[in-house]
Design a protein around this motif. Structure first.
Motif, short mmCIF file in Angstrom:
data_model
loop_
_atom_site.label_atom_id
_atom_site.label_comp_id
_atom_site.label_asym_id
_atom_site.label_seq_id
_atom_site.Cartn_x
_atom_site.Cartn_y
_atom_site.Cartn_z
N SER A 119 0.80 -1.23 0.00
CA SER A 119 0.00 0.00 0.00
C SER A 119 0.83 1.28 0.00
O SER A 119 0.29 2.36 -0.24
CB SER A 119 -0.93 0.01 1.23
OG SER A 119 -0.17 0.02 2.42
N ASN A 120 2.10 1.15 0.28
CA ASN A 120 2.94 2.34 0.39
C ASN A 120 4.21 2.15 -0.43
O ASN A 120 5.06 1.33 -0.10
CB ASN A 120 3.28 2.60 1.87
CG ASN A 120 3.89 3.98 2.09
OD1 ASN A 120 4.78 4.40 1.36
ND2 ASN A 120 3.40 4.67 3.12
N GLU A 121 4.30 2.92 -1.48
CA GLU A 121 5.42 2.78 -2.42
C GLU A 121 6.77 3.00 -1.74
O GLU A 121 7.77 2.37 -2.10
CB GLU A 121 5.25 3.81 -3.55
CG GLU A 121 6.25 3.65 -4.69
CD GLU A 121 5.99 2.39 -5.51
OE1 GLU A 121 6.95 1.88 -6.11
OE2 GLU A 121 4.84 1.92 -5.53
N ALA A 122 6.80 3.83 -0.69
CA ALA A 122 8.07 4.15 -0.03
C ALA A 122 8.69 2.95 0.68
O ALA A 122 9.90 2.93 0.94
CB ALA A 122 7.85 5.28 0.97
N PHE A 123 7.84 1.94 0.99
CA PHE A 123 8.34 0.78 1.73
C PHE A 123 8.68 -0.41 0.82
O PHE A 123 9.06 -1.46 1.30
CB PHE A 123 7.29 0.34 2.77
CG PHE A 123 7.28 1.19 4.00
CD1 PHE A 123 7.92 0.78 5.15
CD2 PHE A 123 6.62 2.41 4.01
CE1 PHE A 123 7.92 1.57 6.29
CE2 PHE A 123 6.59 3.21 5.13
CZ PHE A 123 7.25 2.79 6.29
N LYS A 124 8.55 -0.22 -0.50
CA LYS A 124 8.74 -1.33 -1.45
C LYS A 124 10.07 -2.02 -1.28
O LYS A 124 10.19 -3.25 -1.34
CB LYS A 124 8.60 -0.82 -2.89
CG LYS A 124 7.20 -0.39 -3.29
CD LYS A 124 6.28 -1.57 -3.49
CE LYS A 124 4.93 -1.11 -4.06
NZ LYS A 124 4.00 -2.25 -4.21
N LYS A 125 11.14 -1.23 -1.08
CA LYS A 125 12.48 -1.82 -1.03
C LYS A 125 13.00 -1.97 0.40
O LYS A 125 14.17 -2.30 0.60
CB LYS A 125 13.44 -0.95 -1.84
CG LYS A 125 13.12 -0.89 -3.32
CD LYS A 125 14.14 -0.04 -4.08
CE LYS A 125 13.81 -0.01 -5.57
NZ LYS A 125 14.81 0.81 -6.33
N ALA A 126 12.16 -1.74 1.36
CA ALA A 126 12.61 -1.78 2.76
C ALA A 126 12.88 -3.21 3.21
O ALA A 126 12.13 -4.13 2.88
CB ALA A 126 11.55 -1.14 3.66
N GLU A 127 13.92 -3.39 3.97
CA GLU A 127 14.20 -4.64 4.66
C GLU A 127 13.85 -4.45 6.14
O GLU A 127 13.97 -3.34 6.68
CB GLU A 127 15.67 -5.04 4.51
CG GLU A 127 16.11 -5.26 3.07
CD GLU A 127 15.43 -6.47 2.43
OE1 GLU A 127 15.06 -7.39 3.19
OE2 GLU A 127 15.28 -6.49 1.20
N ILE A 128 13.46 -5.52 6.79
CA ILE A 128 12.95 -5.39 8.16
C ILE A 128 14.00 -4.79 9.09
O ILE A 128 13.68 -4.05 10.02
CB ILE A 128 12.46 -6.77 8.69
CG1 ILE A 128 11.66 -6.58 9.98
CG2 ILE A 128 13.61 -7.73 8.88
CD1 ILE A 128 10.38 -5.81 9.80
N GLU A 129 15.28 -5.07 8.84
CA GLU A 129 16.34 -4.54 9.69
C GLU A 129 16.47 -3.03 9.56
O GLU A 129 17.05 -2.36 10.43
CB GLU A 129 17.68 -5.18 9.34
CG GLU A 129 17.76 -6.68 9.61
CD GLU A 129 17.12 -7.51 8.50
OE1 GLU A 129 16.78 -6.91 7.45
OE2 GLU A 129 16.94 -8.73 8.70
N GLU A 130 15.93 -2.47 8.48
CA GLU A 130 16.06 -1.03 8.24
C GLU A 130 14.85 -0.24 8.76
O GLU A 130 14.85 0.99 8.71
CB GLU A 130 16.19 -0.77 6.73
CG GLU A 130 17.38 -1.48 6.09
CD GLU A 130 17.35 -1.38 4.58
OE1 GLU A 130 18.38 -1.00 4.00
OE2 GLU A 130 16.29 -1.67 3.97
#
Length: 743
Positions: free
Chosen positions: A541-552
Motif C-alpha cells: 500500500s505504500n510505495e516508499a516501503f517497497k524496497k525496505a528490509e525489516i532490519e532497516e
C-alpha cells in the motif's frame, strides 16, 4: 529496529492496585451460582489400611449431597497418572481415593460435598474411620542404612546427576595442607503460601469444564485433568490469573484439583474444594537432608579436593530428589572431586520443589566449609573466593556464557563495608551483643525452555500478546508487557498481555527462574514474525516501503518508519480490510550455540548479625546481596524478588522447621502458630545490588532469572556471620538460640 524505552525501567506491577484493593480474584473467590463445597477428610494414621469408614452421621447433616470415598469414587476415573504431570518425579504419582491403603499421615481419604462450606466441614468432622495400622518409618536419621543411589530420580534435564569423580580425591585430600569437613543437617520445611490451595470447577452441562485453580502451570493442570479423567483437552480450561504465593508448591497438580473435578463430573454441578491450613502440611515440603563435606586446600588457599555427599528423604512411591551436591565444582575448580547423592524412602508424601530446591540446601554446606577453610588458612573469606575464582565450569568442562561474580564480590563488599570487619571470631561487639560478619557465594542455573506466544495488532492499533504462563506474584505480567512494548517501540498503555489461561499459547510451568527468559524469548520471536507481516502488508500500500528490509525499519509509537517515510499501524490494518494482524510463534533456546557454554546466575551475600551473649538470641541486623543476572528487565520487580529470597533466608537459617514425631509419624506443628516464619520485627536493613553483566550468548534478551538466586547465598552467610560473632560453628538449620547460650 525498535526504540528501547521500557526495558530497564523500575515500573510498578501492573496488577498491584487490583491486589491491594481486593479486586483481584483468586481461585476460591469467584462467585458461582448453585456452587457445591467439598471438604477433605484426612487420614489420622501414617501407614496401614482403612477397615471401614462410618459416614452415616455425616450423611444426615442438612445440606450434605454426597460423600466420596475409595468405595464409591467414579469408576471411569483412569488411574494411570504417571505421565499426567510434567513435573512428576520418577515413580507412581499419588492417586487420591484409589484404594484402602494409607501411605502417609494426612492422606485424603474422603470428600464431603455439601450445599454450604459449613455443612461440608461439619460432615467431615462427623466421619469416623476404623484403621488397621502397620509399622512405619518417617525418621531419616534412623534409616540411613537404607540409603540408595539417587540417580534414578535425577534423570531429567532440569535435575542432572552429580558430576562424575575426577582425579584421586582420597589421596589429594589426605595430602592437603589444610582440610575442612563437616556434617550439615537440614530440617523439613513446608510450603506455606498465604493463599490456601483451592479449586473451583465449573461444569457446563455438556461435559466441558472451566477450572479456577491455584497453580504455577495452567497447561500442566489441563493435561493432568484431561489425561486422568479421559477428557479431550479442548474441553478442559484452567484459569489462574492471580496466585497468592506458590514458590514451587503449585508446580504439580495438588489433590484438591483431582477431588474437585471428580465431584463436578460425577454430580454434574459446580464444585469448590479448599484445603485448610493443616492440610497444607500434607504435601509440599523441602526434604530433610543430611550432608557431609571434605575440602582440601594448599597453603596459598587453592582448593585441590572437593567431596560433597547428601542423603535425603523421599516417599515410598516416588523418587523425588534435587540438585544438592552439583554446585561446588560449578563454583570452585579442583582436580580431585567426589560427589554422591542418596535417597531414603520413608512413609511420607513425596517432597516437592521449594524455592531454590537443592541449591539453598547444598550451598549452605559448601559455603560454610569454605568459610571454615578460610579461618584455618587465616585468609579473608572473600579473598579465598577470589583465589579460587574461575570463569570455567569444571562440572561441565565449559566456559560460562558470562560471569560477573567477581564484580558481585568487590562491589558488594565495598557497599556493605566488609573490610571494616575485625577478622578474629568474638572480636566485635555492641554492648552485650556480639557482632559478626559473614559472606557466601550464590549460584543458580540460568535456564530457558520452549514456549509459544501470540502477538496481535488489533483494529485500534494496539498490541495484544498472549501466553498461558501464570504470574505467581513475581511481576510476570509487568515484565512481559515491557518486553512486548519495547519490541514495537510502544508505551506500556498501548500493550495488553493476556496470561494465566490454558486456552492461550503453550507455556511451561512457572518455576526454576526460567520464566522471563522462556516466555520473553517467545514474545521476541512472535514480535519479529509480526513485524515482517506488517512490512509485507505495508509494501502493498505504500510505495516508499517497497524496497525496505525489516532490519532497516524502526518501530515507534504505533508507526513503522523507513528513512523519511512512515506508516501507522492503523493504516496497515486498513489495508488489511480492518482485520487484526497476528502471528503465533515458538521461542526456544539456541541449542547449538548454547551447548558450548555453561549458564548460570551468580550472587554474593554479606550479612551482619548480633548475638546476645547471655540469651543466645540472633538478629540479622543488615544484609546485602549483589547479583549478576544479565540484563535486568525491571529493577523494581527484580529487586523485590531478591529481597523476598533474603527474607526467606532468615526464615530458613533461623526459624523455619516442620517437626516430625517419629513415634506418631506425624508433623506436630501444622499451623502458623507453631511453624515459625519471620514477621516485620525480624527484618531489618536489607539491600540489593545488581552488577552490570552483558551476555550476548544466553538468549535474545541477554537475561537470566533472579527468582531463586536471592535465597542460595544468604543462609550460609548468616551461619558464617554467627561463627564470626561467637566462635561457634552451627551446621544444623535452623540454628536455635539455645545452641549459642553461654554455659
Amino acid at each position: 529496529m525498535n526504540t528501547m524505552t521500557q526495558i530497564g525501567q523500575p515500573i510498578s506491577r501492573l496488577e498491584g492496585k487490583l491486589k491491594v484493593t481486593g479486586a483481584a480474584k483468586y481461585s476460591g473467590e469467584y462467585k458461582v451460582p448453585n456452587l457445591l463445597y467439598g471438604y477433605v477428610v484426612s487420614s489420622a494414621i501414617t501407614k496401614g489400611k482403612i477397615i471401614k469408614i462410618h459416614t452415616e452421621s455425616a450423611e444426615k447433616i442438612k445440606g450434605v449431597v454426597k460423600i466420596f470415598t475409595h468405595l464409591n469414587r467414579p469408576g471411569k476415573a483412569w488411574f494411570d497418572m504417571q505421565y499426567a504431570d510434567m513435573d512428576a518425579p520418577p515413580g507412581a504419582s499419588f492417586r487420591p481415593l484409589h484404594n484402602d491403603e494409607i501411605k502417609f499421615n494426612g492422606q485424603p481419604i474422603a470428600l464431603v460435598v455439601a450445599e454450604t462450606f459449613e455443612a461440608a466441614r461439619e460432615g467431615a468432622s462427623m466421619i469416623k474411620v476404623d484403621y488397621q495400622e502397620t509399622k512405619f518409618q518417617t525418621d531419616l536419621h534412623s534409616n540411613l542404612a537404607a540409603a540408595r543411589d539417587a540417580k534414578k530420580g535425577m534423570a531429567t534435564l532440569l535435575k542432572p546427576p552429580p558430576p562424575k569423580p575426577t582425579g584421586d580425591f582420597e589421596k589429594a585430600y589426605a595430602e592437603s595442607d589444610f582440610k575442612a569437613s563437616g556434617e550439615f543437617i537440614h530440617s523439613t520445611e513446608h510450603h506455606n503460601p498465604m493463599e490456601l490451595f483451592t479449586t473451583t470447577t465449573l461444569y457446563d452441562g455438556k461435559g466441558k469444564l472451566t477450572i479456577y485453580d491455584k497453580t504455577q502451570g495452567t497447561i500442566n493442570c489441563q493435561l493432568y485433568v484431561g489425561n486422568v479423567f479421559g477428557l479431550h483437552f479442548k474441553n478442559v480450561r484452567v484459569v489462574s490469573p492471580f496466585v497468592g504465593g506458590a514458590f514451587g508448591s503449585g508446580l504439580r497438580p495438588q489433590y484438591q484439583l483431582f477431588l474437585s473435578v471428580m465431584a463436578a463430573l460425577d454430580l454434574k454441578r459446580h464444585v469448590r474444594v479448599t484445603l485448610d491450613r493443616s492440610q497444607m502440611f500434607s504435601f509440599g515440603h523441602r526434604p530433610q537432608t543430611i550432608q557431609h563435606t571434605r575440602f582440601g586446600a594448599t597453603q596459598e588457599g587453592k582448593i585441590t579436593a572437593l567431596n560433597h555427599t547428601s542423603v535425603a528423604e523421599t516417599s515410598q512411591f516416588e523418587d523425588y530428589t534435587e540438585n544438592v551436591t552439583n554446585w561446588s565444582s560449578m563454583m570452585y575448580p579442583a582436580d580431585n572431586t567426589l560427589f554422591e547423592q542418596k535417597l531414603v524412602s520413608l512413609d511420607v508424601n513425596s517432597p516437592m520443589d521449594m524455592r531454590a530446591p537443592g541449591g539453598s540446601t547444598g550451598l549452605h554446606a559448601i559455603e560454610a566449609t569454605m568459610d571454615e577453610i578460610s579461618y584455618k588458612l587465616n585468609i579473608d573469606p572473600l579473598e579465598l573466593r577470589l583465589i579460587n575464582y574461575s570463569t570455567f565450569n569444571n562440572a561441565e568442562k565449559k566456559p560460562y556464557s558470562s560471569k560477573e561474580l567477581k564484580a558481585c564480590y568487590l562491589q558488594g563488599a565495598e557497599k556493605f563495608g566488609w573490610y571494616k570487619r575485625s577478622p578474629q571470631p568474638r572480636s566485635m561487639s555492641r554492648g552485650q551483643k556480639l557482632v559478626g560478619y559473614g559472606m557466601a557465594t550464590g549460584i543458580w542455573d540460568a535456564m530457558q525452555l520452549p514456549a509459544r506466544a501470540e502477538a496481535i495488532i488489533t483494529k485500534d492499533g494496539k498490541l495484544h500478546v498472549k501466553s498461558a504462563v501464570t504470574d505467581i506474584g513475581v511481576g510476570t505480567l509487568t515484565v512481559m508487557t515491557q518486553i512486548a512494548a519495547d519490541e514495537f517501540g510502544l508505551n506500556m498503555e498501548d500493550v495488553l498481555f493476556f496470561y494465566g489461561d490454558s486456552k492461550l499459547p503453550f507455556a511451561p510451568i512457572q518455576g526454576g527462574s526460567f520464566t522471563t527468559a522462556t516466555v520473553g524469548t517467545a514474545i521476541v520471536f512472535a514480535s519479529k514474525a509480526l513485524k515482517k507481516k506488517l512490512l509485507k502488508i505495508a509494501k502493498t500500500s505504500n510505495e516508499a516501503f517497497k524496497k525496505a528490509e525489516i532490519e532497516e525499519v524502526t518501530f515507534k509509537n504505533g508507526m513503522m518508519i523507513y528513512k523519511d517515510c512512515s506508516i501507522s499501524f492503523l493504516e496497515i490494518i486498513n489495508t488489511n480490510k480492518d482485520k487484526p494482524i497476528r502471528t503465533t510463534n515458538f521461542g526456544y533456546p539456541h541449542a547449538l550455540k548454547l551447548r558450548k557454554y555453561a549458564r548460570a546466575v551468580h550472587s554474593a551475600s554479606f550479612v551482619e548479625v548480633e548475638v546476645d551473649q547471655e540469651l543466645g538470641t540472633i538478629k540479622v541486623t543488615r544484609a546485602l546481596t549483589a547479583v549478576a543476572a544479565g540484563r535486568i528487565i525491571n529493577p523494581k520487580t527484580a529487586r523485590s524478588q531478591v529481597l523476598g529470597g533474603m527474607v526467606w533466608s532468615i526464615s530458613k537459617a533461623l526459624m523455619e522447621e516442620t517437626i516430625m514425631d517419629a513415634q506418631l509419624g506425624k508433623y506436630i506443628n501444622q499451623s502458623f502458630a507453631e511453624y515459625h516464619i519471620p514477621v516485620h520485627a525480624d527484618i531489618n536493613e536489607l539491600d540489593v545490588l545488581f552488577v552490570q553483566e552483558d551476555d550476548k550468548i544466553i538468549n535474545e534478551l541477554g537475561i537470566k532469572g533472579v527468582g531463586e538466586v536471592g535465597l542460595v547465598a544468604m543462609p550460609p552467610a548468616i551461619a558464617n556471620a554467627i561463627y564470626h560473632a561467637t566462635g561457634k560453628r552451627i551446621n544444623r538449620f535452623p540454628i536455635h538460640f539455645d545452641e549459642l547460650m553461654e554455659s
